[in-house]
Design a protein around this motif. Structure first.
Motif, PDB file in Angstrom:
ATOM      1  N   THR A 227      28.117  40.994  22.495  1.00 17.25           N
ATOM      2  CA  THR A 227      26.710  40.739  22.816  1.00 17.25           C
ATOM      3  C   THR A 227      25.885  40.400  21.584  1.00 17.25           C
ATOM      4  N   TYR A 230      25.497  36.843  20.314  1.00 19.74           N
ATOM      5  CA  TYR A 230      24.694  35.926  21.131  1.00 19.74           C
ATOM      6  C   TYR A 230      23.366  36.552  21.553  1.00 19.74           C
ATOM      7  N   LEU A 233      20.522  34.077  22.043  1.00 21.01           N
ATOM      8  CA  LEU A 233      20.558  33.359  23.315  1.00 21.01           C
ATOM      9  C   LEU A 233      19.991  34.207  24.448  1.00 21.01           C
ATOM     10  N   ASN A 237      16.724  33.134  26.630  1.00 19.05           N
ATOM     11  CA  ASN A 237      16.800  32.905  28.071  1.00 19.05           C
ATOM     12  C   ASN A 237      15.895  33.834  28.883  1.00 19.05           C
ATOM     13  N   GLY A 352      32.904  36.921  23.351  1.00 17.63           N
ATOM     14  CA  GLY A 352      31.584  36.401  23.669  1.00 17.63           C
ATOM     15  C   GLY A 352      31.568  34.884  23.719  1.00 17.63           C
ATOM     16  N   THR A 355      32.965  33.590  27.046  1.00 22.61           N
ATOM     17  CA  THR A 355      32.069  33.678  28.197  1.00 22.61           C
ATOM     18  C   THR A 355      30.905  32.691  28.084  1.00 22.61           C
ATOM     19  N   VAL A 356      30.374  32.528  26.876  1.00 23.18           N
ATOM     20  CA  VAL A 356      29.250  31.604  26.684  1.00 23.18           C
ATOM     21  C   VAL A 356      29.697  30.161  26.886  1.00 23.18           C
ATOM     22  N   ASP A 357      30.848  29.812  26.342  1.00 25.21           N
ATOM     23  CA  ASP A 357      31.342  28.442  26.481  1.00 25.21           C
ATOM     24  C   ASP A 357      31.671  28.096  27.926  1.00 25.21           C
ATOM     25  N   LEU A 361      26.572  33.344  30.431  1.00 26.71           N
ATOM     26  CA  LEU A 361      25.962  34.151  29.385  1.00 26.71           C
ATOM     27  C   LEU A 361      25.977  35.628  29.738  1.00 26.71           C
ATOM     28  N   THR A 364      28.713  38.188  28.501  1.00 25.43           N
ATOM     29  CA  THR A 364      28.672  38.970  27.260  1.00 25.43           C
ATOM     30  C   THR A 364      28.254  40.404  27.558  1.00 25.43           C
TER      31      THR A 364
END
Length: 388
Positions: A227, A230, A233, A237, A352, A355-357, A361, A364
């Motif tokens: 976490t 990111y 991010l 968000n 992380g 999961t982000v790619d 989101l 994470t």
């Protein structure tokens, strides 16, 4: 068992010097985070290649730390610890003068070579010079330096870099190394190497908690960096891109709250505070999921407060419990702790990223929730019976 230095008063001056050295070393480790773009432009490479050096740094630390601790096990800890700063200074000089990417890489590798040795030495040394029963407080005093590198070191290096350039900022960090060396030279007592105590022969004593603690720490640190990597991010968000700097600063401030809380209580509540840090991380992740689900920036900032407190406390409480479990050879167990932490950093960042790619989101936070909960369970039901 590593022999303590007999003190009646808390050795705040040498511990502060060790904490400042930690502040400088960790600031160099994170140096590129805020100056990645100007470094890439100046050296004519992509930002990804500059970022790759952080992976190389962590990987090298994980590989060389235990062999270096074994090779230097008979050397007085004071000069050995101070010698790591020569490697840091070598890395700083190479980075500041780097005409190309490969010299920059050599500088990062030079400093990384003794980074793990530095951290493997610092906590057992702090425990040795502290009065009896105040190991956790001593570890917290040193950990405060690394926490301050997140709160002040990296942002300050970035700010200076934007004013006088990343090379100038690197030289300023070099001045910090010189100051740290002088402080250590004047305040740190001699700490002769102490051989490991003989292995215990009774069945209870041989039920080592170290394997389960390694699993606990791996899960916990993986959860943190899944976490943390990111965090910007997540703030973007929910609260918006303009509040990202405030969110990151808030994380650092609550990290100080965490390390202070841990330092005051860990010597009396070692197991409980480790479980509390892992549990609080899971609660923070659950709060973050609520923030994402509702799009609430306010709830996300509550998450950051909880997350920062948990993660600020973890290095102090985890180091203390490792040193307690490995009293027979604290130098070795300290190096195991450092390697485990580096593995957790790399694993968490990779998880992380996956999961982000994939466009998820929230993954994470789900990962951090699962890993934080699992680490608390391992500590409470596997490690705890072997530590009591």
């Amino acid at each position: 068992m590593t022999a303590p230095i007999k003190n009646t008063s808390f050795p705040i001056v040498p511990l502060a010097a060790m904490g400042f050295a930690a502040f400088v070393y960790v600031t160099f480790e994170m140096f590129a985070v805020g100056l990645i773009s100007p470094m890439a432009q100046d050296l004519g490479v992509t930002e990804g290649r500059i970022g790759l050096l952080m992976t190389v740094y962590a990987g090298l630390v994980a590989v060389v730390t235990i062999p270096l601790m074994h090779a230097t096990r008979h050397i007085n800890r004071r000069p050995l610890y101070m010698a790591t700063l020569f490697f840091l200074m070598g890395g700083i000089v190479l980075q500041a003068l780097a005409p190309n990417y490969w010299v920059l890489a050599a500088g990062r590798i030079t400093a990384a070579f003794t980074h793990g040795l530095f951290w493997s030495l610092v906590n057992p040394m702090a425990a040795r010079i502290a009065p009896a029963g105040q190991t956790g407080r001593a570890v917290a005093a040193v950990s405060l330096g690394s926490t301050m590198s997140t709160v002040m070191g990296a942002p300050l290096a970035t700010a200076i870099g934007h004013v006088i350039g990343w090379r100038g900022s690197t030289w300023v960090l070099g001045i910090g190394v010189v100051i740290a060396f002088v402080l250590l030279y004047r305040t740190l007592p001699s700490l002769p190497a102490v051989p490991p105590a003989p292995a215990a022969t009774d069945a209870k004593a041989t039920r080592s908690a170290i394997p389960s603690l390694i699993l606990y720490l791996t899960l916990a640190v993986t959860g943190i960096f899944c976490t943390f990597t990111y965090l910007a991010l997540l703030v973007e968000n929910t609260a918006g891109a303009g509040l990202v700097p405030i969110g990151l600063s808030m994380y650092g401030v609550f990290g100080l709250v965490g390390v202070t809380w841990a330092g005051r209580r860990v010597d009396m509540r070692m197991i409980r505070l480790n479980a509390a840090a892992a549990g609080l991380m899971a609660v923070a992740a659950l709060t973050g999921l609520l923030a994402l689900g509702t799009g609430s920036g306010i709830i996300m900032f509550i998450m950051i407060a909880l997350f920062g407190t948990a993660n600020g406390a973890l290095p102090t409480v985890a180091t203390t419990i490792f040193l307690h479990a490995g009293q027979r050879n604290q130098d070795l167990v300290s190096s195991i702790y450092v390697v485990t932490f580096q593995v957790g950093i790399a694993s968490g960042s990779a998880l992380g990223a996956a999961t982000v790619d994939s466009g998820f989101l929230a993954g994470t936070l789900w990962s951090t929730l699962a890993l934080g909960t699992s680490s608390a369970v391992i500590l409470s039901f596997v490690s705890r019976p072997k530590l009591r």
